[in-house]
Design an enzyme around this catalytic site. Structure first.
Site, PDB file in Angstrom:
ATOM      1  CB  CYS A  41      -0.938   0.100   1.185  1.00 47.08           C
ATOM      2  SG  CYS A  41      -2.183  -1.166   1.225  1.00 47.08           S
ATOM      3  NE  ARG A  72       4.698   1.605   0.371  1.00 51.77           N
ATOM      4  CZ  ARG A  72       5.297   1.581   1.550  1.00 51.77           C
ATOM      5  NH1 ARG A  72       6.557   1.923   1.628  1.00 51.77           N
ATOM      6  NH2 ARG A  72       4.657   1.256   2.639  1.00 51.77           N
ATOM      7  CD1 TRP A 103       0.492  -6.144  -2.455  1.00 52.12           C
ATOM      8  CD2 TRP A 103      -0.106  -6.780  -0.401  1.00 52.12           C
ATOM      9  NE1 TRP A 103       0.961  -7.416  -2.257  1.00 52.12           N
ATOM     10  CE2 TRP A 103       0.611  -7.827  -1.010  1.00 52.12           C
ATOM     11  CE3 TRP A 103      -0.581  -6.966   0.899  1.00 52.12           C
ATOM     12  CZ2 TRP A 103       0.871  -9.038  -0.371  1.00 52.12           C
ATOM     13  CZ3 TRP A 103      -0.331  -8.171   1.533  1.00 52.12           C
ATOM     14  CH2 TRP A 103       0.388  -9.184   0.903  1.00 52.12           C
ATOM     15  CG  ASN A 133       0.431   0.983   4.447  1.00 48.35           C
ATOM     16  OD1 ASN A 133       0.199  -0.212   4.504  1.00 48.35           O
ATOM     17  ND2 ASN A 133       1.659   1.478   4.402  1.00 48.35           N
ATOM     18  N   GLY A 134      -2.119  -0.593   6.241  1.00 46.17           N
ATOM     19  CA  GLY A 134      -2.054  -1.312   7.511  1.00 46.17           C
ATOM     20  C   GLY A 134      -3.268  -2.188   7.681  1.00 46.17           C
ATOM     21  CD  GLU A 185      18.314 -13.883  -1.761  1.00 46.46           C
ATOM     22  OE1 GLU A 185      17.542 -14.326  -0.897  1.00 46.46           O
ATOM     23  OE2 GLU A 185      18.099 -12.803  -2.355  1.00 46.46           O
ATOM     24  CE  LYS A 203      15.927 -11.924  -5.185  1.00 43.02           C
ATOM     25  NZ  LYS A 203      16.158 -11.838  -3.792  1.00 43.02           N
ATOM     26  CD  GLU A 251      11.913 -12.507  -4.784  1.00 43.51           C
ATOM     27  OE1 GLU A 251      11.120 -12.029  -3.962  1.00 43.51           O
ATOM     28  OE2 GLU A 251      13.149 -12.353  -4.686  1.00 43.51           O
ATOM     29  CG  HIS A 294      17.318 -37.867   3.987  1.00 44.84           C
ATOM     30  ND1 HIS A 294      17.531 -39.098   4.570  1.00 44.84           N
ATOM     31  CD2 HIS A 294      18.536 -37.277   3.920  1.00 44.84           C
ATOM     32  CE1 HIS A 294      18.810 -39.232   4.870  1.00 44.84           C
ATOM     33  NE2 HIS A 294      19.455 -38.134   4.477  1.00 44.84           N
ATOM     34  CE  LYS A 337      12.707  -3.303  -2.074  1.00 43.88           C
ATOM     35  NZ  LYS A 337      13.556  -4.457  -2.439  1.00 43.88           N
TER      36      LYS A 337
HETATM   37  C1  F6R Z   1      12.950 -11.035  -1.624  1.00 48.42           C
HETATM   38  C2  F6R Z   1      12.697  -9.933  -0.719  1.00 48.42           C
HETATM   39  C3  F6R Z   1      12.023 -10.226   0.571  1.00 48.42           C
HETATM   40  C4  F6R Z   1      12.585  -9.330   1.687  1.00 48.42           C
HETATM   41  C5  F6R Z   1      11.754  -9.526   2.962  1.00 48.42           C
HETATM   42  C6  F6R Z   1      12.284  -8.699   4.101  1.00 48.42           C
HETATM   43  O1  F6R Z   1      13.602 -10.618  -2.783  1.00 48.42           O
HETATM   44  O2  F6R Z   1      12.996  -8.804  -1.012  1.00 48.42           O
HETATM   45  O3  F6R Z   1      12.108 -11.569   0.913  1.00 48.42           O
HETATM   46  O4  F6R Z   1      13.922  -9.664   1.904  1.00 48.42           O
HETATM   47  O5  F6R Z   1      10.430  -9.172   2.718  1.00 48.42           O
HETATM   48  O6  F6R Z   1      12.226  -7.342   3.807  1.00 48.42           O
HETATM   49  P1  F6R Z   1      13.075  -6.273   4.599  1.00 48.42           P
HETATM   50  O7  F6R Z   1      14.509  -6.558   4.324  1.00 48.42           O
HETATM   51  O8  F6R Z   1      12.625  -4.957   4.053  1.00 48.42           O
HETATM   52  O9  F6R Z   1      12.751  -6.449   6.059  1.00 48.42           O
END
Ligand code: F6R
Length: 608
Positions: A2, A27, A75, A101-102, A481, A485, A488, A504, A603
């Site tokens: 949001c 975001r 969102w 937002n929230g 990671e 990547k 997502e 396993h 984000k």
């Molecule tokens: C993946 C990604 C998320 C953030 C997670 C934590 O690419 O960006 O998994 O790492 O949402 O976000 P922050 O670092 O802002 O607390």
């Protein structure tokens, strides 16, 4: 998650709001809307879909004249993405408009109460209850109505509010969701994040929890929830507005991957002084460091993955036990924090609700929290006892790359510092490690230069159904990671496994041609990982290996090899992740996915 933008001033509000909302697109959102006062009444336009739908609906804001308004990108949390559920929401007479937002946690009992009083709800959102509550308590004084509502709602909120009867002011309120206000000669602004207003002003004020702001065209007043006026000091934002623009790259994600040599350098360099590591922000004397008996790292998503790497690095270099938790688990598992514990929370945005809650939980139990944070002035940065900033600058693509890399090196610095103070690293080793650290930016640059080769390889996998990433120790953390990547942004199912664990159960999923990316950067484990590669290859997998220069033996078990330059094994993550980021990126581009704004993601995850 949001985005809120509001404006009151001498200029037309709608184009400014649309422009600000565009800067908050990173975001994550599924619908957008605006409320503008036209001199007689408040008009609302809103729609499910991308911001361009709202832009088309309002001809870039032209069909919504007026010099004050509020806008929102939603969102969805309560109620599916739809026109009705989009913000702003009106009260019954359409004289009060709200964006939020929230999450209002007690909205169900409040909704029932308002329905019993005859209020009709047009949406399924928790937010609409705020519009009706404001209507109920409004007796001519907006501030009074707002404070009464705030005393009744539970949960998190950043709000923009306007009243048709008060066409010379808009209101902003915040609790546990980010909000800033800004001012220039033409007017005042509300926004969820700084990039939304950076084009107009660099003078911003961070709104704290349960503060209310009354914005007029030439000044702002701040109040507590008890309507007492308070004084606040604005700050000047000194980062470059261009940092929040694409600068010729096709996507923010690509641009941000290319910024990694700089962000790694910016995070390391100021903390290396005369062949030593100096982290003043830690505010820890050598005695304090020696007194640390255990480190608890708490974070979410990719930040959690850096924490998993840090566990190996800190335990290896400083010989301090490290526990790593996903923040949403930590806060509810009644963690055992004992004397000598240091809590480290890691967050790019500094606003992640679960990480913030973990920080508060630790502080409430009397423990100091170190925040490793990217966004200056964010909630975690302000509430942590000490903050070590990662100097990655604004990260816009939803999938993190440069902030992740900056977090990694910040954690290496911490591990080395603790290791040295505790006498676990010799002077010669320390010197060599410092050199290796300083080489990382150039080595990352080198790997980025290899992007065409990875792009060609990635193009072969745009149709993949499942991909597996395997590795041992630090390589397992890298695999997690790499897997995140890919999935997502490309929506291809992928999983990361500790290489020895695959047999396993999960190995039954390997079919002819399934891609298995094996990460093998730890010399002590080369042979072990090769055995696991052979296991999957025997079952038809196509094996991609990411390993260190010189590990030629791996070619016997791999179908395709990407080599990373030589570095200290503890720092290998910083290099091995680069080809994996590029791989995920190019698969997603090849599939035509919205790389910077993947579906369903936000984000800044400001709800639990
Ligand atoms: C993946 C990604 C998320 C953030 C997670 C934590 O690419 O960006 O998994 O790492 O949402 O976000 P922050 O670092 O802002 O607390």
């Amino acid at each position: 998650m949001c985005g809120i933008v509001g404006y009151i001033g001498k200029k037309q509000a709608a184009p400014i709001i649309l422009d600000g909302l565009a800067k908050l697109e990173y975001r994550g959102y599924d619908s957008a809307g605006m409320a503008i006062y036209d001199g007689e009444k408040i008009n609302i336009k809103k729609s499910v879909g991308r911001l361009n739908v709202l832009e088309n609906l309002t001809h870039g804001g032209e069909t919504m004249p007026g010099v004050l308004g509020i806008g929102h990108t939603r969102w969805a949390t309560h109620g599916a993405p739809s026109d009705e559920n989009s913000h702003p929401h009106f009260n019954k007479d359409e004289t009060i408009a709200v964006v939020h937002n929230g999450i209002i946690e007690n909205y169900l009992p409040l909704k029932k109460k308002m329905m019993d009083k005859g209020y009709e709800f047009r949406s399924e959102t928790d937010t609409e209850v705020l519009a009706h509550l404001l209507d109920y308590y409004y007796k001519g004084n907006p501030l009074e109505a707002i404070t009464k509502v705030l005393h009744r709602v539970e949960g998190s909120y950043a709000l923009g509010i306007m009243f048709a009867e008060h066409p010379d002011e808009i209101f902003a309120v915040r609790k546990d969701s980010p909000l800033i206000v800004g001012q220039n000669d033409d007017g005042c602004f509300i926004a969820s994040d700084v990039p939304a207003v950076l084009k107009y002003t660099r003078t911003v004020t961070y709104v704290e929890n349960q503060e209310i702001v009354r914005l007029r065209d030439d000044h702002m007043h701040f109040y507590t929830v008890d309507e007492e006026e308070i004084q606040k000091t604005p700050v000047t934002i000194d980062w470059d507005a261009n940092a929040a623009e694409k600068g010729g790259y096709e996507h923010f994600m690509l641009k941000e991957m290319y910024e990694q040599p700089k962000t790694v350098n910016d995070t390391i360099s100021p903390r290396i002084k005369e062949n030593d590591i100096v982290i003043e922000e830690l505010n820890m004397s050598d005695e304090d460091i020696l007194a640390v008996k255990k480190i608890h790292i708490v974070a979410c998503g990719s930040a959690y993955h850096t924490g998993v790497t840090a566990k190996y690095v800190i335990e290896g270099l400083a010989r301090i036990p490290v526990e790593v938790d996903v923040a949403s688990e930590f806060r509810y598992r009644n963690p055992i924090l004992e004397e000598g514990a240091l809590v480290v929370v890691i967050s790019q945005s500094g606003e992640t609700a679960d990480t913030l809650a973990a920080l508060r939980e630790s502080q409430a139990r009397g423990f100091k929290v170190l925040g490793i944070v990217n966004v200056v002035g964010s909630s975690i940065a302000r509430e942590a006892d000490n903050v070590m900033y990662t100097w990655a600058g604004p990260e816009i693509a939803v999938a993190t790359t440069k902030a992740y890399s900056a977090q990694l090196v910040a954690l290496y610095l911490l591990a080395m510092k603790f290791g040295k103070v505790r006498g676990k690293i010799s002077d010669a080793e320390f010197k060599e490690m410092l050199n290796d650290l300083k080489c990382l930016p150039d080595q990352i640059e080198l790997l980025l230069g290899n992007k065409e080769r990875i792009q060609r390889f990635a193009n072969r996998y745009v149709g993949a159904k499942d991909v597996f990433f395997i590795g041992r120790g630090i390589d397992y953390a890298i695999s997690m990671e790499g897997s995140l990547k890919l999935k997502e942004i490309s929506y291809i199912h992928s999983e990361a496994y500790a290489a020895g664990e695959l047999k396993h159960g999960t190995i039954s999923l390997i079919e002819e041609g399934t891609l298995v990316a094996a990460v093998s950067t730890q010399p002590a484990l080369f042979q072990k990982t090769i055995s696991n590669m052979v296991e999957v290859k025997a079952r038809g997998a196509f094996v991609l290996a990411v390993t260190c220069e010189g590990n030629k033996e791996i070619e016997k078990a791999a179908d395709y090899v990407i080599y990373i330059p030589e570095t200290n094994p503890y720092f290998a993550n910083s290099l091995a992740i680069i080809p994996l980021q590029l791989f995920g990126y190019y698969v997603a581009v090849g599939k035509g996915c919205d790389v910077d704004k993947p579906r369903n993601l936000a984000k800044s995850v400001t709800v639990e």
